[in-house]
Design an enzyme around this catalytic site. Structure first.
Site, PDB file in Angstrom:
ATOM      1  N   LYS A  55       0.828  -1.214   0.000  1.00  0.00           N
ATOM      2  CA  LYS A  55       0.000   0.000   0.000  1.00  0.00           C
ATOM      3  C   LYS A  55       0.856   1.255   0.000  1.00  0.00           C
ATOM      4  O   LYS A  55       0.510   2.230  -0.644  1.00  0.00           O
ATOM      5  CB  LYS A  55      -1.054   0.038   1.105  1.00  0.00           C
ATOM      6  CG  LYS A  55      -0.683  -0.399   2.450  1.00  0.00           C
ATOM      7  CD  LYS A  55      -1.826  -0.201   3.430  1.00  0.00           C
ATOM      8  CE  LYS A  55      -1.264  -0.130   4.838  1.00  0.00           C
ATOM      9  NZ  LYS A  55      -0.278  -1.195   5.137  1.00  0.00           N
TER      10      LYS A  55
ATOM     11  N   ARG B 225      -7.829   2.756   9.996  1.00  0.00           N
ATOM     12  CA  ARG B 225      -7.554   1.338  10.224  1.00  0.00           C
ATOM     13  C   ARG B 225      -8.514   0.744  11.258  1.00  0.00           C
ATOM     14  O   ARG B 225      -8.364  -0.412  11.627  1.00  0.00           O
ATOM     15  CB  ARG B 225      -6.136   1.193  10.768  1.00  0.00           C
ATOM     16  CG  ARG B 225      -5.126   0.687   9.732  1.00  0.00           C
ATOM     17  CD  ARG B 225      -3.745   0.871  10.330  1.00  0.00           C
ATOM     18  NE  ARG B 225      -2.797  -0.083   9.865  1.00  0.00           N
ATOM     19  CZ  ARG B 225      -1.666   0.234   9.251  1.00  0.00           C
ATOM     20  NH1 ARG B 225      -1.382   1.482   8.992  1.00  0.00           N
ATOM     21  NH2 ARG B 225      -0.806  -0.695   8.914  1.00  0.00           N
TER      22      ARG B 225
ATOM     23  N   ARG C 128      12.236  -6.219   3.137  1.00  0.00           N
ATOM     24  CA  ARG C 128      11.983  -4.778   2.989  1.00  0.00           C
ATOM     25  C   ARG C 128      12.977  -3.956   3.807  1.00  0.00           C
ATOM     26  O   ARG C 128      13.344  -4.301   4.912  1.00  0.00           O
ATOM     27  CB  ARG C 128      10.568  -4.464   3.448  1.00  0.00           C
ATOM     28  CG  ARG C 128      10.280  -2.975   3.460  1.00  0.00           C
ATOM     29  CD  ARG C 128       8.835  -2.670   3.514  1.00  0.00           C
ATOM     30  NE  ARG C 128       8.271  -2.812   4.837  1.00  0.00           N
ATOM     31  CZ  ARG C 128       6.995  -2.513   5.127  1.00  0.00           C
ATOM     32  NH1 ARG C 128       6.196  -2.092   4.169  1.00  0.00           N
ATOM     33  NH2 ARG C 128       6.547  -2.661   6.335  1.00  0.00           N
TER      34      ARG C 128
ATOM     35  N   ARG D 134      12.656  -2.319   9.585  1.00  0.00           N
ATOM     36  CA  ARG D 134      11.743  -1.934  10.653  1.00  0.00           C
ATOM     37  C   ARG D 134      11.680  -3.011  11.726  1.00  0.00           C
ATOM     38  O   ARG D 134      11.707  -4.190  11.421  1.00  0.00           O
ATOM     39  CB  ARG D 134      10.341  -1.707  10.061  1.00  0.00           C
ATOM     40  CG  ARG D 134      10.198  -0.336   9.463  1.00  0.00           C
ATOM     41  CD  ARG D 134       8.943  -0.182   8.670  1.00  0.00           C
ATOM     42  NE  ARG D 134       7.754  -0.729   9.309  1.00  0.00           N
ATOM     43  CZ  ARG D 134       6.531  -0.592   8.806  1.00  0.00           C
ATOM     44  NH1 ARG D 134       6.347   0.083   7.686  1.00  0.00           N
ATOM     45  NH2 ARG D 134       5.494  -1.105   9.420  1.00  0.00           N
TER      46      ARG D 134
ATOM     47  N   ARG E  74       0.497  -8.575  12.924  1.00  0.00           N
ATOM     48  CA  ARG E  74      -0.061  -7.422  12.200  1.00  0.00           C
ATOM     49  C   ARG E  74      -1.130  -7.874  11.214  1.00  0.00           C
ATOM     50  O   ARG E  74      -2.128  -7.191  11.007  1.00  0.00           O
ATOM     51  CB  ARG E  74       1.058  -6.669  11.469  1.00  0.00           C
ATOM     52  CG  ARG E  74       1.952  -5.901  12.432  1.00  0.00           C
ATOM     53  CD  ARG E  74       3.287  -5.538  11.813  1.00  0.00           C
ATOM     54  NE  ARG E  74       3.184  -4.659  10.672  1.00  0.00           N
ATOM     55  CZ  ARG E  74       4.108  -4.534   9.739  1.00  0.00           C
ATOM     56  NH1 ARG E  74       5.226  -5.233   9.813  1.00  0.00           N
ATOM     57  NH2 ARG E  74       3.939  -3.712   8.742  1.00  0.00           N
TER      58      ARG E  74
HETATM   59  P1  AMP Z   1       2.490   0.674   8.497  1.00  0.00           P
HETATM   60  O1  AMP Z   1       3.716   1.487   8.296  1.00  0.00           O
HETATM   61  O2  AMP Z   1       1.296   1.200   7.758  1.00  0.00           O
HETATM   62  O3  AMP Z   1       2.722  -0.799   8.242  1.00  0.00           O
HETATM   63  O4  AMP Z   1       2.135   0.791  10.065  1.00  0.00           O
HETATM   64  C1  AMP Z   1       3.047   0.330  11.036  1.00  0.00           C
HETATM   65  C2  AMP Z   1       2.416   0.310  12.398  1.00  0.00           C
HETATM   66  O5  AMP Z   1       2.035   1.633  12.767  1.00  0.00           O
HETATM   67  C3  AMP Z   1       1.143  -0.516  12.521  1.00  0.00           C
HETATM   68  O6  AMP Z   1       1.406  -1.887  12.723  1.00  0.00           O
HETATM   69  C4  AMP Z   1       0.497   0.149  13.742  1.00  0.00           C
HETATM   70  O7  AMP Z   1       1.140  -0.253  14.935  1.00  0.00           O
HETATM   71  C5  AMP Z   1       0.838   1.610  13.504  1.00  0.00           C
HETATM   72  N1  AMP Z   1      -0.192   2.285  12.717  1.00  0.00           N
HETATM   73  C6  AMP Z   1      -0.070   2.785  11.451  1.00  0.00           C
HETATM   74  N2  AMP Z   1      -1.214   3.353  11.037  1.00  0.00           N
HETATM   75  C7  AMP Z   1      -2.078   3.200  12.073  1.00  0.00           C
HETATM   76  C8  AMP Z   1      -3.438   3.562  12.255  1.00  0.00           C
HETATM   77  N3  AMP Z   1      -4.146   4.189  11.311  1.00  0.00           N
HETATM   78  N4  AMP Z   1      -4.002   3.238  13.457  1.00  0.00           N
HETATM   79  C9  AMP Z   1      -3.331   2.617  14.430  1.00  0.00           C
HETATM   80  N5  AMP Z   1      -2.052   2.238  14.315  1.00  0.00           N
HETATM   81  C10 AMP Z   1      -1.430   2.522  13.146  1.00  0.00           C
END
Ligand code: AMP
Length: 211
Positions: free
Chosen positions: A8, A83, A122, A155, A166
């Protein structure tokens, strides 16, 4: 919207370039807050490292603040937000205040097996968040971001057990809200398992006014 590692982030960046609009990435903003050791950032970090969603109030405040800046006037891409149902409801409220509406919701799907392999390879830029993959999207110089020269890192949450957590969180908390957008005809579904080169043209077609 899509599970972790479905691509995404890369799609959001391509769409941002396509329409020349800012990309607002919830995960990047949370990682930045954690890096800067703000109060919210430090709370968020614990949830992120466990693969859980950060509490709604923290994420909503950060996204709302970002959406109050003038550069969103021409439009914007939201990446990784909303989310949860509370976030979707908050987004409706914020959009109403901005007198803006959602044109498209892009839902990306991918199988957990494909995701684990992809995420373990990644790397992201610690400075600008650009995304690399040690097989498909190699940086020109090992460990260095092509775009800003920042250091590439893995990460914390791109480790197998956290990736699986996740994915579960996605299925339980985020997947159900996609449905909200299907009833109003905004939803565009696409595969997260395309070759990198195919993505721009697939998105062009998906988001063309005639599709
Ligand atoms: P991402 O970089 O989109 O994979 O997000 C990494 C982590 O950030 C997720 O596993 C959550 O812990 C947190 N996170 C990102 N976006 C959200 C959101 N909209 N609501 C809650 N936690 C989020």
């Amino acid at each position: 919207m899509g599970p972790p590692g479905s691509g995404k982030g890369i799609r959001a960046r391509i769409i941002g370039k396509m329409f020349d609009i800012p990309v607002i990435t919830a995960g990047d903003m949370l990682r930045e807050a954690a890096f800067n050791e703000t109060e919210e950032g430090l709370v968020a970090e614990g949830y992120m490292n466990r693969g859980e969603l950060v509490p709604d109030n923290i994420v909503i405040t950060i996204v709302e603040e970002r959406l109050s800046r003038p550069d969103v006037g021409k439009g914007f891409v939201l990446d990784g937000f909303p989310r949860s149902m509370n976030q979707a409801i908050a987004l409706d409220r914020i959009l109403k205040r901005l007198d803006a509406k959602i044109d498209y919701v892009v839902a990306v799907s991918a199988r957990p097996e494909a995701i684990v392999v992809r995420l373990s390879l990644r790397r992201i830029c610690s400075k600008c968040g650009a995304i690399y993959h040690l097989k498909d999207i190699m940086p020109k110089v090992e460990g260095v971001c092509d775009e800003c020269g920042g250091k590439l890192i893995q990460r914390e949450d791109d480790k197998e057990d956290i990736i699986r957590r996740r994915f579960e969180v996605y299925e339980r908390q985020t997947f159900p809200i996609i449905e909200r957008y299907s009833t109003v005809g905004k939803l565009k579904e696409t595969s997260g398992e395309l070759e990198i080169e195919e993505i721009p043209s697939v998105l062009e077609k998906l988001l063309s006014p005639r599709s």
